[in-house]
Write a protein that holds these residues in place. Structure first.
Motif, PDB file in Angstrom:
ATOM      1  N   ARG A 414     -11.219  10.263  11.758  1.00 49.64           N
ATOM      2  CA  ARG A 414     -11.286   8.808  11.700  1.00 49.64           C
ATOM      3  C   ARG A 414     -10.419   8.303  10.545  1.00 49.64           C
ATOM      4  N   PHE A 415      -9.624   7.276  10.830  1.00 51.38           N
ATOM      5  CA  PHE A 415      -8.800   6.681   9.791  1.00 51.38           C
ATOM      6  C   PHE A 415      -9.685   5.964   8.765  1.00 51.38           C
ATOM      7  N   ASP A 416      -9.126   5.704   7.608  1.00 54.38           N
ATOM      8  CA  ASP A 416      -9.854   4.951   6.586  1.00 54.38           C
ATOM      9  C   ASP A 416     -10.181   3.551   7.100  1.00 54.38           C
ATOM     10  N   ASP A 417     -11.179   2.922   6.490  1.00 53.41           N
ATOM     11  CA  ASP A 417     -11.539   1.554   6.871  1.00 53.41           C
ATOM     12  C   ASP A 417     -10.329   0.636   6.756  1.00 53.41           C
ATOM     13  N   GLY A 418     -10.138  -0.186   7.790  1.00 52.17           N
ATOM     14  CA  GLY A 418      -9.021  -1.124   7.783  1.00 52.17           C
ATOM     15  C   GLY A 418      -7.698  -0.529   8.183  1.00 52.17           C
ATOM     16  N   VAL A 419      -7.694   0.751   8.588  1.00 53.06           N
ATOM     17  CA  VAL A 419      -6.478   1.420   9.055  1.00 53.06           C
ATOM     18  C   VAL A 419      -6.609   1.681  10.544  1.00 53.06           C
ATOM     19  N   PHE A 420      -5.583   1.339  11.311  1.00 50.11           N
ATOM     20  CA  PHE A 420      -5.630   1.465  12.763  1.00 50.11           C
ATOM     21  C   PHE A 420      -4.376   2.177  13.264  1.00 50.11           C
ATOM     22  N   GLY A 421      -4.545   2.999  14.297  1.00 52.36           N
ATOM     23  CA  GLY A 421      -3.463   3.849  14.761  1.00 52.36           C
ATOM     24  C   GLY A 421      -2.922   3.460  16.116  1.00 52.36           C
ATOM     25  N   SER A 422      -2.111   4.361  16.656  1.00 49.38           N
ATOM     26  CA  SER A 422      -1.453   4.195  17.945  1.00 49.38           C
ATOM     27  C   SER A 422      -1.880   5.342  18.856  1.00 49.38           C
ATOM     28  N   THR A 445      -1.422   1.193  10.900  1.00 57.76           N
ATOM     29  CA  THR A 445      -1.308  -0.120  10.274  1.00 57.76           C
ATOM     30  C   THR A 445      -2.476  -0.277   9.321  1.00 57.76           C
ATOM     31  N   ASP A 446      -2.174  -0.349   8.033  1.00 62.62           N
ATOM     32  CA  ASP A 446      -3.176  -0.445   6.978  1.00 62.62           C
ATOM     33  C   ASP A 446      -3.204  -1.894   6.504  1.00 62.62           C
ATOM     34  N   VAL A 447      -4.215  -2.653   6.963  1.00 61.55           N
ATOM     35  CA  VAL A 447      -4.271  -4.081   6.668  1.00 61.55           C
ATOM     36  C   VAL A 447      -4.572  -4.318   5.193  1.00 61.55           C
ATOM     37  N   ALA A 448      -5.519  -3.576   4.654  1.00 63.84           N
ATOM     38  CA  ALA A 448      -5.946  -3.809   3.270  1.00 63.84           C
ATOM     39  C   ALA A 448      -4.825  -3.577   2.276  1.00 63.84           C
ATOM     40  N   ASN A 449      -4.005  -2.559   2.515  1.00 66.10           N
ATOM     41  CA  ASN A 449      -2.932  -2.207   1.587  1.00 66.10           C
ATOM     42  C   ASN A 449      -1.553  -2.681   2.053  1.00 66.10           C
ATOM     43  N   ASP A 450      -1.537  -3.414   3.178  1.00 64.45           N
ATOM     44  CA  ASP A 450      -0.310  -4.029   3.689  1.00 64.45           C
ATOM     45  C   ASP A 450       0.822  -3.010   3.815  1.00 64.45           C
ATOM     46  N   ARG A 451       0.566  -1.931   4.562  1.00 62.85           N
ATOM     47  CA  ARG A 451       1.592  -0.903   4.727  1.00 62.85           C
ATOM     48  C   ARG A 451       1.369  -0.160   6.046  1.00 62.85           C
ATOM     49  N   SER A 452       2.372   0.578   6.447  1.00 63.39           N
ATOM     50  CA  SER A 452       2.267   1.431   7.626  1.00 63.39           C
ATOM     51  C   SER A 452       2.818   2.801   7.309  1.00 63.39           C
ATOM     52  N   GLU A 453       2.248   3.792   7.975  1.00 67.48           N
ATOM     53  CA  GLU A 453       2.663   5.173   7.777  1.00 67.48           C
ATOM     54  C   GLU A 453       2.772   5.888   9.115  1.00 67.48           C
ATOM     55  N   CYS A 454       3.540   6.959   9.114  1.00 72.72           N
ATOM     56  CA  CYS A 454       3.562   7.921  10.209  1.00 72.72           C
ATOM     57  C   CYS A 454       2.745   9.125   9.751  1.00 72.72           C
ATOM     58  N   ILE A 467      -1.291  16.522   7.899  1.00 73.68           N
ATOM     59  CA  ILE A 467      -0.606  17.498   7.050  1.00 73.68           C
ATOM     60  C   ILE A 467       0.625  16.883   6.398  1.00 73.68           C
ATOM     61  N   ALA A 468       1.004  15.671   6.863  1.00 76.65           N
ATOM     62  CA  ALA A 468       2.103  14.930   6.231  1.00 76.65           C
ATOM     63  C   ALA A 468       1.919  13.451   6.512  1.00 76.65           C
ATOM     64  N   ARG A 469       2.287  12.634   5.517  1.00 77.88           N
ATOM     65  CA  ARG A 469       2.246  11.180   5.644  1.00 77.88           C
ATOM     66  C   ARG A 469       3.574  10.618   5.169  1.00 77.88           C
ATOM     67  N   LEU A 470       4.155   9.742   6.002  1.00 80.08           N
ATOM     68  CA  LEU A 470       5.464   9.168   5.713  1.00 80.08           C
ATOM     69  C   LEU A 470       5.348   7.653   5.676  1.00 80.08           C
ATOM     70  N   ARG A 471       5.909   7.013   4.673  1.00 80.89           N
ATOM     71  CA  ARG A 471       5.846   5.560   4.527  1.00 80.89           C
ATOM     72  C   ARG A 471       6.935   4.882   5.350  1.00 80.89           C
ATOM     73  N   LEU A 472       6.555   3.886   6.160  1.00 85.98           N
ATOM     74  CA  LEU A 472       7.515   3.087   6.911  1.00 85.98           C
ATOM     75  C   LEU A 472       8.004   1.930   6.037  1.00 85.98           C
ATOM     76  N   PRO A 473       9.136   1.309   6.396  1.00 88.96           N
ATOM     77  CA  PRO A 473       9.696   0.259   5.536  1.00 88.96           C
ATOM     78  C   PRO A 473       8.772  -0.941   5.329  1.00 88.96           C
ATOM     79  N   GLU A 474       7.972  -1.301   6.335  1.00 89.03           N
ATOM     80  CA  GLU A 474       7.034  -2.407   6.189  1.00 89.03           C
ATOM     81  C   GLU A 474       5.875  -2.193   7.149  1.00 89.03           C
ATOM     82  N   ARG A 475       4.835  -3.002   6.970  1.00 86.05           N
ATOM     83  CA  ARG A 475       3.684  -2.914   7.862  1.00 86.05           C
ATOM     84  C   ARG A 475       4.068  -3.377   9.250  1.00 86.05           C
ATOM     85  N   ILE A 476       3.734  -2.584  10.247  1.00 88.30           N
ATOM     86  CA  ILE A 476       4.086  -2.903  11.622  1.00 88.30           C
ATOM     87  C   ILE A 476       2.858  -3.440  12.356  1.00 88.30           C
TER      88      ILE A 476
END
Length: 505
Positions: A414-422, A445-454, A467-476
């Motif tokens: 389960r993702f952290d609270d306020g984080v939603f996936g695809s 899409t992490d609403v609380a921290n205003d960011r997105s990751e792969c 096992i890996a987290r990558l930061r996207l340029p902006e929240r999608i």
């Protein structure tokens, strides 16, 4: 992180927007980016992860005429590519005819799914409903080396380069594309044959067609599928020798339809009908099997087992959820979108081709949906299904689950609270043999921290987390359907100058 803005759309959404599917996790994105070397936040990118993850997104630029539904959003494709332990990202709007026309007009021209099509300002709309904008924002697949986007209620197929996301126009199929009926949301690509199977549907008899496109983009098979009336099929499946279509007892109310409106009604007194037709079969060769009444939004897979076809998908215990009498429009809208309202469970149907009998089995008591499998097993016997869990009461995905259909074991993250996936795609590792030897990839899409990751997961051990987290340029914006394409299936993937540009090396 090295990145570049390559384009921006001009949005006409209201500055004080409060629509739940245009704010929060669904806040639209107007910027197109190139990021040749994504920032690694944690872990390491596996060196045997080679290819691209593509995700389509309902991302509105204009609000649509009247009531807005999230499926009205304009298509935006996000791409994360992996090679030699590095990753790059880019995103592009899909340049649909509807998007171009509304850009030129400066305002919405079509009514959305929640409105009568007659409210549209243009009559040249698309879709099974007619006079609606073909947003092409539902699914994305890769066929014949090209990324293809599709639309919820039938439309054109829009083509993009799966490495650069360069616009390649609409599918033509050497002049044989069924322009009057289009293609529905989920064409299926058989990785083992290179064929793409599809269907479409509408409000005029015979109400459905089924077709096959070969690896050279030629329409080699197209037949009528007669139904009792207008229906709302969303997905299909296939085996090595058969295509599997459906006729569910959730469909448009014909009295309302005659008056120009569109409202889905569940008819529990009618059975589910599952149609089995040889992959190159004639119209009269389809066989219909009757099962318990339900609706299936998405199938996981199908395969042949002796005299039987085994078909896995998501059975809905409550295909027509009811909203309280005093519910707001937004609450009424969400009742058809949240997994907990529809009560979606992984389910198995066995269709006996010899006797015509159907047996059914629930495979999980956990609510989930948006199933994916190792694409090499599509149409063949599979063991693992990877799916998404849903946040209560809304159309958001809050985690993932791995179903072992042989043992019944489930692994969940389960993702952290306020984080939603695809939708989570399965990427087999280079040279893999085992079905779950590979990786699961999703965008968050992490609403609380205003960011997105792969996020990258080990498909054999989901519960340990990414096992890996990558930061996207902006929240999608939140989105759903995705696909994986191995580098070996992408033109120019190993061409030095192309990959140098793509990876920023």
């Amino acid at each position: 992180m090295d990145m570049e803005v390559v384009g921006r759309a001009i949005s006409t959404l209201p500055a004080d927007d409060d629509h739940p599917y245009r704010t929060g996790a669904w806040r639209p994105q107007t910027t197109e980016w190139d990021a040749p070397d994504l920032e690694l936040v944690a872990g390491e990118i596996p060196t045997d992860l080679d290819g691209v993850y593509l995700r389509n997104t309902e991302n509105p630029v204009r609000p649509s005429i009247g009531r807005y539904h999230p499926f009205d959003g304009d298509a935006m494709v996000h791409l994360v590519g992996f090679r030699d332990g590095k990753a790059f990202y880019r995103n592009r709007f899909v340049r649909t005819d509807g998007l171009r026309a509304e850009e030129e007009a400066g305002h919405a021209l079509w009514a959305g799914i929640s409105e009568r099509p007659s409210k549209s300002l243009r009559e040249d709309g698309w879709g099974a409903r007619g006079r609606m904008k073909d947003a092409s924002s539902t699914d994305v697949v890769v066929h014949a080396g090209t990324a293809i986007t599709s639309f919820y209620q039938c439309g054109d197929l829009y083509r993009m380069d799966p490495l650069t996301l360069e616009d390649q126009g609409k599918a033509n199929w050497h002049g044989k594309f069924p322009s009057e009926a289009g293609v529905s949301a989920h064409p299926k690509v058989d990785e083992n044959t290179g064929e793409m199977l599809f269907f479409n549907y509408g409000t005029d008899a015979p109400y459905m067609h089924y077709g096959v496109v070969d690896p050279d983009n030629r329409l080699v098979h197209y037949v009528d599928i007669e139904l009792p009336g207008p229906r709302l099929p969303h997905d299909m499946s296939y085996t090595e020798n058969y295509a599997i279509l459906n006729d569910f007892p959730l469909f448009w109310d014909e009295n309302i339809l005659r008056g120009g409106g569109y409202a889905a009604r569940f008819h529990p007194h009618l059975p589910t009908r599952i149609g089995v037709i040889p992959r190159r079969g004639a119209s009269h060769e389809i066989r219909w099997f009757e099962a318990a009444p339900t609706y299936v939004l998405h199938w996981a897979n199908a395969y042949e087992d002796g005299d039987e076809i085994v078909l896995d998908g998501y059975f809905q215990d409550n295909p027509e959820p009811q909203a309280p009498v005093d519910a707001s429009y937004y609450e009424r809208l969400s009742r058809f979108l949240s997994l907990d309202n529809m009560q979606t469970y992984l389910h198995r149907w066995r269709l006996n081709l010899r006797t015509g009998q159907v047996s059914e089995q629930r495979l999980s008591d956990r609510i989930s949906e948006f199933p994916m499998i190792n694409g090499r097993r599509s149409g063949r016997r599979h063991r693992y299904t990877y799916a998404a869990t849903g946040a209560p009461g809304v159309f958001l995905l809050d985690g993932l689950v791995k179903h072992d259909t042989e043992t019944g074991k489930e692994e969940q993250y389960r993702f952290d609270d306020g984080v939603f996936g695809s939708e989570t795609a399965m990427a087999p590792s280079v040279g893999s043999a085992a079905e779950d030897d590979g990786y699961l990839i999703t965008l968050t899409t992490d609403v609380a921290n205003d960011r997105s990751e792969c996020l990258i997961f080990d498909a054999a051990n989901v519960t340990v987390g990414p096992i890996a987290r990558l930061r996207l340029p902006e929240r999608i914006a939140s989105g759903t359907h995705s696909t994986w394409a191995a580098g070996a299936n992408i033109p120019n993937w190993r061409t030095a100058d192309t990959m140098t540009s793509a990876l920023g090396l």
